[in-house]
Write an enzyme that holds these catalytic residues in place. Structure first.
Site, PDB file in Angstrom:
ATOM      1  N   GLU A 171      -6.270  -9.235   4.033  1.00 21.42           N
ATOM      2  CA  GLU A 171      -5.580  -8.466   4.510  1.00 21.42           C
ATOM      3  C   GLU A 171      -4.994  -9.243   5.876  1.00 21.42           C
ATOM      4  O   GLU A 171      -6.621  -9.432   6.644  1.00 21.42           O
ATOM      5  CB  GLU A 171      -5.887  -7.122   5.056  1.00 21.42           C
ATOM      6  CG  GLU A 171      -6.298  -5.707   4.078  1.00 21.42           C
ATOM      7  CD  GLU A 171      -6.292  -4.882   4.136  1.00 21.42           C
ATOM      8  OE1 GLU A 171      -6.067  -4.104   5.094  1.00 21.42           O
ATOM      9  OE2 GLU A 171      -6.656  -3.749   3.435  1.00 21.42           O
ATOM     10  N   GLN A 198       2.079  -5.831   5.697  1.00 24.42           N
ATOM     11  CA  GLN A 198       2.760  -5.840   4.313  1.00 24.42           C
ATOM     12  C   GLN A 198       3.347  -6.238   3.937  1.00 24.42           C
ATOM     13  O   GLN A 198       4.644  -6.210   4.812  1.00 24.42           O
ATOM     14  CB  GLN A 198       1.934  -4.149   4.510  1.00 24.42           C
ATOM     15  CG  GLN A 198       0.619  -4.092   4.072  1.00 24.42           C
ATOM     16  CD  GLN A 198       0.693  -2.558   3.725  1.00 24.42           C
ATOM     17  OE1 GLN A 198       1.140  -1.491   3.170  1.00 24.42           O
ATOM     18  NE2 GLN A 198      -1.071  -2.052   4.317  1.00 24.42           N
ATOM     19  N   TYR A 214      -6.527  -9.010  11.332  1.00 29.88           N
ATOM     20  CA  TYR A 214      -5.980  -8.557  12.492  1.00 29.88           C
ATOM     21  C   TYR A 214      -5.445  -9.471  13.943  1.00 29.88           C
ATOM     22  O   TYR A 214      -6.666  -9.005  14.062  1.00 29.88           O
ATOM     23  CB  TYR A 214      -5.205  -7.231  11.743  1.00 29.88           C
ATOM     24  CG  TYR A 214      -4.775  -6.924  10.669  1.00 29.88           C
ATOM     25  CD1 TYR A 214      -4.047  -6.588  10.575  1.00 29.88           C
ATOM     26  CD2 TYR A 214      -5.648  -5.403   9.600  1.00 29.88           C
ATOM     27  CE1 TYR A 214      -3.071  -6.037   8.167  1.00 29.88           C
ATOM     28  CE2 TYR A 214      -5.789  -5.450   8.718  1.00 29.88           C
ATOM     29  CZ  TYR A 214      -4.501  -5.721   8.642  1.00 29.88           C
ATOM     30  OH  TYR A 214      -4.162  -4.454   7.288  1.00 29.88           O
ATOM     31  N   ASN A 219     -12.430  -1.207  -1.472  1.00 32.36           N
ATOM     32  CA  ASN A 219     -11.361  -2.080   0.020  1.00 32.36           C
ATOM     33  C   ASN A 219     -12.704  -1.522   1.292  1.00 32.36           C
ATOM     34  O   ASN A 219     -12.451  -0.290   1.910  1.00 32.36           O
ATOM     35  CB  ASN A 219      -9.260  -1.326   0.166  1.00 32.36           C
ATOM     36  CG  ASN A 219      -9.133  -1.513   1.672  1.00 32.36           C
ATOM     37  OD1 ASN A 219      -9.298  -3.042   1.526  1.00 32.36           O
ATOM     38  ND2 ASN A 219      -9.436  -0.712   1.878  1.00 32.36           N
ATOM     39  N   GLU A 220     -12.624  -2.376   2.533  1.00 32.97           N
ATOM     40  CA  GLU A 220     -13.055  -2.166   3.758  1.00 32.97           C
ATOM     41  C   GLU A 220     -14.082  -0.992   3.739  1.00 32.97           C
ATOM     42  O   GLU A 220     -14.417   0.091   4.254  1.00 32.97           O
ATOM     43  CB  GLU A 220     -12.367  -1.298   4.214  1.00 32.97           C
ATOM     44  CG  GLU A 220     -11.040  -2.114   4.467  1.00 32.97           C
ATOM     45  CD  GLU A 220     -10.347  -2.139   6.820  1.00 32.97           C
ATOM     46  OE1 GLU A 220     -10.394  -1.299   6.757  1.00 32.97           O
ATOM     47  OE2 GLU A 220      -9.589  -3.268   6.238  1.00 32.97           O
ATOM     48  N   GLU A 226       0.943  -1.467  -0.052  1.00 34.28           N
ATOM     49  CA  GLU A 226       0.451   0.247   0.085  1.00 34.28           C
ATOM     50  C   GLU A 226       0.608   0.945  -0.226  1.00 34.28           C
ATOM     51  O   GLU A 226       2.280   1.156   0.605  1.00 34.28           O
ATOM     52  CB  GLU A 226      -0.906   0.134   0.666  1.00 34.28           C
ATOM     53  CG  GLU A 226      -1.300   0.890   1.201  1.00 34.28           C
ATOM     54  CD  GLU A 226      -2.761   0.935   2.624  1.00 34.28           C
ATOM     55  OE1 GLU A 226      -2.986   0.397   3.501  1.00 34.28           O
ATOM     56  OE2 GLU A 226      -3.736   1.853   2.630  1.00 34.28           O
TER      57      GLU A 226
HETATM   58  O1  AHR Z   1      -3.210  -2.328   6.051  1.00 36.99           O
HETATM   59  C1  AHR Z   1      -3.365  -1.364   6.741  1.00 36.99           C
HETATM   60  C2  AHR Z   1      -4.244  -0.757   6.722  1.00 36.99           C
HETATM   61  O2  AHR Z   1      -5.616  -1.749   7.189  1.00 36.99           O
HETATM   62  C3  AHR Z   1      -5.466  -1.177   5.404  1.00 36.99           C
HETATM   63  O3  AHR Z   1      -5.025   0.085   4.600  1.00 36.99           O
HETATM   64  C4  AHR Z   1      -6.933  -1.083   5.702  1.00 36.99           C
HETATM   65  O4  AHR Z   1      -6.893  -1.990   4.984  1.00 36.99           O
HETATM   66  C5  AHR Z   1      -6.557  -1.824   6.699  1.00 36.99           C
HETATM   67  O5  AHR Z   1      -7.892  -0.930   7.641  1.00 36.99           O
END
Ligand code: AHR
Length: 527
Positions: free
Chosen positions: A332, A381, A277, A208-209, A61
């Protein structure tokens, strides 16, 4: 103690194995937990799925030092580069064999206007990166730079296109610019910018999101927008076989997946995303290197939650898509901690320890074992951001423990899954329990690979693997382990953690016994 299994349509033989296994398992519990022993039965099956290589995808990103001062240093840099991208990064990623790379976001994607990143670099407008540090970027890394990089890496690009602040026209023009072979205003523009042939981009993220930085939409509203965007990005027969991925759920938002699967016609949808995450708590993430066992345990709790997440999202998808045509795309995932001291809080730069090796090993095992539905994923990432595989400092570069795990696991890419049944002792901490052992196995080109993780912070575990269904004569193995969970590769000691040859296993016909040290990843190769 936990018993885990997953079976695919199979014959009588496997049913007998399963029955015997349950009988045996019912006799084991007290012995297993007392002696920290684990057992695995490998269960080769004709109809088992192939582990899609795209599960091993990455994500770059425009965030902090991922692109600028990460991948991209510019053609005039003293750091050796190819068209501005660091040669050491190119070499490391080629070695890793990354199957796809997602770009330009993340949250950034829904602010990005691709036309600002083409044409002469000195004429490009700037963009304020509103989500990540508020820095002004000069757009010197754009569509051509990214797609040419993907060609150099031999990886498939995955473009996340702007839905949140873009238009249908902008989106469809991007598709035409990169994919149209004939004459059109956009292919003419591409040619004017010195790229005669289209790149042929297959993977497209439609925003995205959308539930958050992508527009704070409801699932119902986004499903309608998705229908609109995906209608215009392709023609009647989806020429070019575009793989259209809907912005998916945040962690356990099952309603989101339900609505997308119910409301979007299957002819317009190839993948549904999911983001999850791992962290201590979202509010108090703590240091990436100075953490205690409680923080480690909490992080692993969120990492192992991936099993439940993919199972439940998949179950919803099964209701609407019994043939599993639509992929669950975990685009992600990874560990998220506080930034390193003295670095920009918006840049998400963190170190990478054995804790991250545990997250990578267990998560990839989960994806492998769910490869009937999880067919694509992207670690967040690639460089200098979150659970990076590569960190840079000036002209230096290091490979993180996560890099080494992914490199050992690359043997699973496009290999046929060997379903397994696992009995694991618990890793117990302050009265809470997690499964200590995680495993997956696959076969390809006459080789069998078994990846094992022991997340227990203190105890070794003896794993006995029933290999009767394999035609293997012997094994070799590699291990990633270290003295402390907090250990990591630093610019002073870049190779503190690297894969080593591993010999602590015994193989006798039909049975393999492996002793896994605490917090270790072992990958065995049988032939
Ligand atoms: O990976 C960091 C961020 O986490 C990304 O930009 C977003 O899609 C997510 O919230």
């Amino acid at each position: 103690m936990v018993l885990k299994f997953k079976l695919y349509p199979m014959g009588k033989y496997n049913k007998i194995v399963t029955a015997l296994f349950f009988t045996a398992a019912s006799m084991l519990p007290s012995v297993v937990s007392a002696q920290q022993k684990s057992s695995i039965t490998l269960n080769r099956q004709e109809k088992a799925p192939v582990i899609n290589k795209h599960i091993y995808g990455h994500f770059a990103e425009h965030l902090g030092r991922c692109i600028y001062d990460g991948f991209y240093v510019g053609a005039d840099s003293k750091i050796p580069n190819t068209n501005g991208v660091r040669n050491d990064i190119i070499a490391a990623l080629k070695d890793l064999g990354i199957p796809n790379l997602r770009w330009p976001g993340g949250c950034f994607a829904d602010t990005y206007h691709w036309k600002d990143g083409i044409g002469p670099k000195n004429e490009r407008p700037t963009i304020v990166n509103q989500w990540w540090g508020g820095v002004t970027e000069d757009n010197s890394f754009g569509t051509h730079d990214f797609l040419d990089l993907c060609e150099t890496l031999g990886t498939e690009p995955y473009l996340a296109a702007n839905v949140g602040s873009g238009t249908v026209q902008e989106f469809t023009e991007w598709v035409q610019y990169v994919n149209h072979g004939g004459k059109s205003p956009m292919s003419d523009l591409r040619k004017k910018n010195n790229h005669e042939n289209p790149w042929g981009v297959k993977f497209w993220g439609v925003g995205n999101e959308a539930w958050g930085c992508g527009g704070n939409m409801t699932a119902e509203y986004y499903a309608n927008l998705y229908r609109q965007y995906s209608t215009f990005m392709a023609d009647w027969s989806n020429t070019g076989d575009l793989f259209r991925i809907a912005s998916g759920a945040n962690v356990a938002d099952y309603h989101w997946t339900e609505v997308l699967m119910r409301e979007i016609p299957k002819s317009l949808l190839d993948g549904v995303a999911l983001h999850s995450y791992s962290f201590v708590t979202w509010e108090k993430k703590g240091s990436s290197t100075k953490f205690d066992e409680k923080q480690y345990f909490e992080t692993m709790k969120t990492a192992l939650k991936m099993e439940e997440l993919v199972s439940r999202h998949s179950a919803i998808m099964d209701k609407y898509d019994a043939d599993k045509k639509i992929a669950l795309v975990v685009d992600e995932w990874g560990g998220w901690y506080d930034v390193e001291e003295g670095t920009n809080p918006g840049f998400l730069y963190q170190q990478n320890t054995m804790r991250d090796a545990m997250i990578a090993g267990t998560t990839l095992n989960i994806f492998n074992n769910h490869s009937d539905r999880v067919r694509m994923a992207n670690l967040a990432q690639t460089v200098n951001v979150l659970q990076a595989v590569i960190l840079t400092k000036g002209d230096q570069m290091l490979l993180t423990p996560t890099y080494h795990v992914m490199k050992l696991y690359k043997v699973h890419q496009d290999a046929k899954l060997i379903p397994l049944q696992l009995i694991s002792p618990n890793y117990e901490f302050q009265g809470e329990k997690l499964e200590a052992v995680s495993a997956s196995a696959s076969e390809k080109d006459g080789l069998t690979h078994i990846s094992l993780v022991n997340i227990d912070a203190a105890k070794p575990i003896e794993v006995t693997i029933n290999t009767e269904s394999l035609a293997v004569k012997g094994f070799t193995a590699k291990i990633i382990a270290s003295a402390k969970l907090q250990d990591h590769n630093s610019f002073e000691n870049k190779d503190k953690i690297t894969p080593k040859d591993f010999k602590d296993f015994k193989f006798r016909k039909g049975s393999l016994t492996v002793t896994l040290p605490p917090f270790s990843v072992v990958v065995l190769e049988g032939k």
